[in-house]
Every structure is written in C-alpha cells, then in structure tokens.
Design a protein around this motif. Structure first.
Motif, short mmCIF file in Angstrom:
data_model
loop_
_atom_site.label_atom_id
_atom_site.label_comp_id
_atom_site.label_asym_id
_atom_site.label_seq_id
_atom_site.Cartn_x
_atom_site.Cartn_y
_atom_site.Cartn_z
N ALA A 147 5.62 5.04 -3.62
CA ALA A 147 5.29 5.01 -5.04
C ALA A 147 6.03 3.88 -5.75
O ALA A 147 5.47 3.20 -6.63
CB ALA A 147 5.63 6.35 -5.68
N LEU A 150 4.32 0.56 -4.85
CA LEU A 150 3.05 0.38 -5.55
C LEU A 150 3.24 0.15 -7.04
O LEU A 150 2.37 -0.44 -7.70
CB LEU A 150 2.16 1.61 -5.33
N SER A 151 4.37 0.62 -7.57
CA SER A 151 4.58 0.52 -9.01
C SER A 151 5.37 -0.72 -9.41
O SER A 151 5.04 -1.35 -10.42
CB SER A 151 5.32 1.78 -9.51
N ARG A 189 -2.45 -3.99 -4.35
CA ARG A 189 -1.83 -2.67 -4.48
C ARG A 189 -2.71 -1.68 -5.23
O ARG A 189 -2.63 -0.48 -4.99
CB ARG A 189 -0.47 -2.80 -5.16
N PHE A 243 -3.68 1.95 -3.82
CA PHE A 243 -3.50 3.17 -4.60
C PHE A 243 -4.81 3.91 -4.78
O PHE A 243 -4.85 5.14 -4.73
CB PHE A 243 -2.90 2.81 -5.97
N LYS A 269 4.46 7.83 -8.69
CA LYS A 269 4.07 6.50 -9.17
C LYS A 269 3.88 6.50 -10.68
O LYS A 269 4.26 5.54 -11.37
CB LYS A 269 2.78 6.04 -8.48
N ASP A 285 5.94 4.08 -13.19
CA ASP A 285 5.23 3.15 -14.06
C ASP A 285 5.83 3.12 -15.46
O ASP A 285 5.72 2.10 -16.17
CB ASP A 285 3.74 3.51 -14.15
#
Length: 290
Positions: free
Chosen positions: A107, A110-111, A118, A122, A171, A175
């Motif tokens: 996570a 990806l963030s 990405r 996701f 995630k 974010d």
C-alpha cells in the motif's frame, strides 16, 4: 459560553407530531433489532446454568431455577481450551504481521512511490474484490498442498497477504498523509524503508488497530478453512475445535455445550466493547475519498 452544535433536527422540527411519530417508530425498530441480537446470547448463557432436564423442558424458560455453576468447571475440563486458544492467537498474530508489513508495504509503494503504472496495478487488486470468496477456496487449497503447507500456520498467514480489502484501507490512509513529510526525509538521506517503518507505520496506528480487530474476529470465528488445512487437535484453532468437538458431539450434555459456547463467545464481545471506537475511527480515516 460555547454554542451547542446543531443536530440533524432543529428544536422546531423535533416538536412536530409527525417527527415524533417517525422517531418513535425508528426507536421501536432499533429496540426490536437489539433484542433479536441479544436474545440468543442470553439464551446461551442462561442455558449454561441450567440442569439437563431444565434445558430440555417445554415450554422453555429463560431464567434457571437453580444456578448450576459447576457446568463451567465440567466444560473447562472437557476439552483443551488453552491449546486451541493458543492456536487461534498464533493465527491472529501471524495474520497481523503479514498484513502490516506485506500489505502495508504494498500500500505504501502504491501510494507514495513512483511505480510505473501503479494505477493499473491498484485497479487489478480492486477487481479481485468482485470475485466471490468461494471460487478460490479450491485453488488456494491445491496451491498450499503443493507447497507442503498443510497442517501449518502458513496456510493462514500466506493468504492473509493477498487481501485486497485490507490493501484498499491501508492505501487510502497513506494517500491522506502529506507527501512533503517523505520528501523531507529523502532530502535528509532517509530511505523508502525508513519512511515506511519510521514515518508511515507510526501514523497508521488507527487504521492498523481497526485491521487488528477485523483480523481477530476472522481468526476467532472462521472454522471452515481451518477444517480443510488443519488435521488433528494440536493444530485446530478454537472455532474448528468447537465445531468438531461440541457442535457435532452426540454424547455431550446440552448444558455443558452451552457453557462451552458461552465461554467462547465472551472474549470477542469484550474485545469489541473495548475497541469499538477504533473500528469507526479507522474506517473513517481509511475510507475512500472522492
């Protein structure tokens, strides 16, 4: 003087007869729902304190005539509850570690990291949420069998690292963390691993606490998957042992059955009552923002 916060209904609206009628109906519905949920728990507890003839009596009565506390002593000695409880806690602890470091690391990447495509990665994880869990029971079983992980706690810990729902919550939380914190740490020479373990994870304590409660509930209540991958008393978690040795038992007295079920039902209720605020707070913090 601090002004009172305005609720959904104003003081004028709450005085209207139609509004009071709607509130009354809603209160009755909520009360009926609460009673329908508490009644089975009360029946289980009070039946655990009855004698066998009283449990089988008709019409049934909620309260026992005589409180048979010895049923709990007999229930405790009937099966090795500490052993099954230890197995359950080992499953929970392993699932939590895998979720925090494997899913948390994914996570975070990806963030906060500049991964190529990405968003596509996701999106791939999100699509797995639409697959019914029953469809991948057999593939998971075959894969774990080929890997030689039957009768092993890795049969629980390995699938825990593939939860798209937990990845989504983590995630979404990452974010909302300001990127400037991680950019400043990189300027000071910190690595991405340092940013994940020393910055992101300490800030993610609320959402990790929420996931811990979910994982505890899953490890405590799941009996079907452990019955497939575990064989023998030394490996059974508590729920599977209860199903095989209590629910399916034919020679066990009913009042002792209810005593065992009462003891097993109490810990998750206590955990939820103590940590319920973390559930709502964590879901709010980890919710998907539009």
């Amino acid at each position: 003087m601090k002004a009172a916060e305005r609720g959904i209904l104003s003081s004028y609206d709450s005085k209207r007869a139609s509004t009071r009628a709607v509130i009354g109906v809603m209160s009755l519905v909520v009360a009926a729902m609460v009673l329908s949920m508490l009644y089975p728990i009360a029946v289980t507890f009070f039946n655990s304190l009855k004698s066998v003839p009283e449990v089988n009596s008709f019409p049934p009565k909620l309260l026992p005539r005589a409180w048979e506390w010895s049923n709990y002593r007999e229930a405790w000695h009937y099966m090795k509850l500490p052993l099954f409880l230890k197995n359950t806690l080992l499953i929970f602890a392993g699932n939590l570690v895998v979720t925090v470091f494997a899913l948390g690391g994914a996570a975070f990447a990806l963030s906060k990291l500049s991964l190529p495509r990405r968003k596509l990665i996701f999106f791939f994880f999100l699509t797995t949420l639409f697959i019914p869990p029953s469809t991948y029971i057999v593939p998971n079983f075959v894969n774990l069998k080929d890997l030689g992980l039957m009768n092993s706690f890795f049969a629980f810990w390995l699938p825990a690292g593939a939860s798209a729902f937990n990845l989504l919550l983590l995630k979404s939380f990452f974010d909302d963390i300001n990127n400037e914190i991680f950019e400043a740490s990189r300027i000071d020479g910190a690595s991405d691993w340092y940013g994940f373990t020393r910055i992101a994870l300490p800030l993610a304590v609320p959402i990790v606490s929420t996931l811990a409660i979910f994982l505890f509930s899953s490890a405590w209540n799941d009996w079907f998957w452990p019955s497939l991958v575990m064989h023998g008393d030394p490996h059974y978690p508590l729920s599977t042992a209860i199903y095989k040795k209590v629910i399916q038992a034919t020679g066990l007295k009913l009042n002792v059955k209810f005593a065992i079920l009462s003891m097993v039902a109490l810990p998750p209720i206590v955990v939820f009552l103590i940590f319920q605020r973390f559930i709502l707070r964590g879901l709010h913090l980890g919710g998907v923002k539009g």
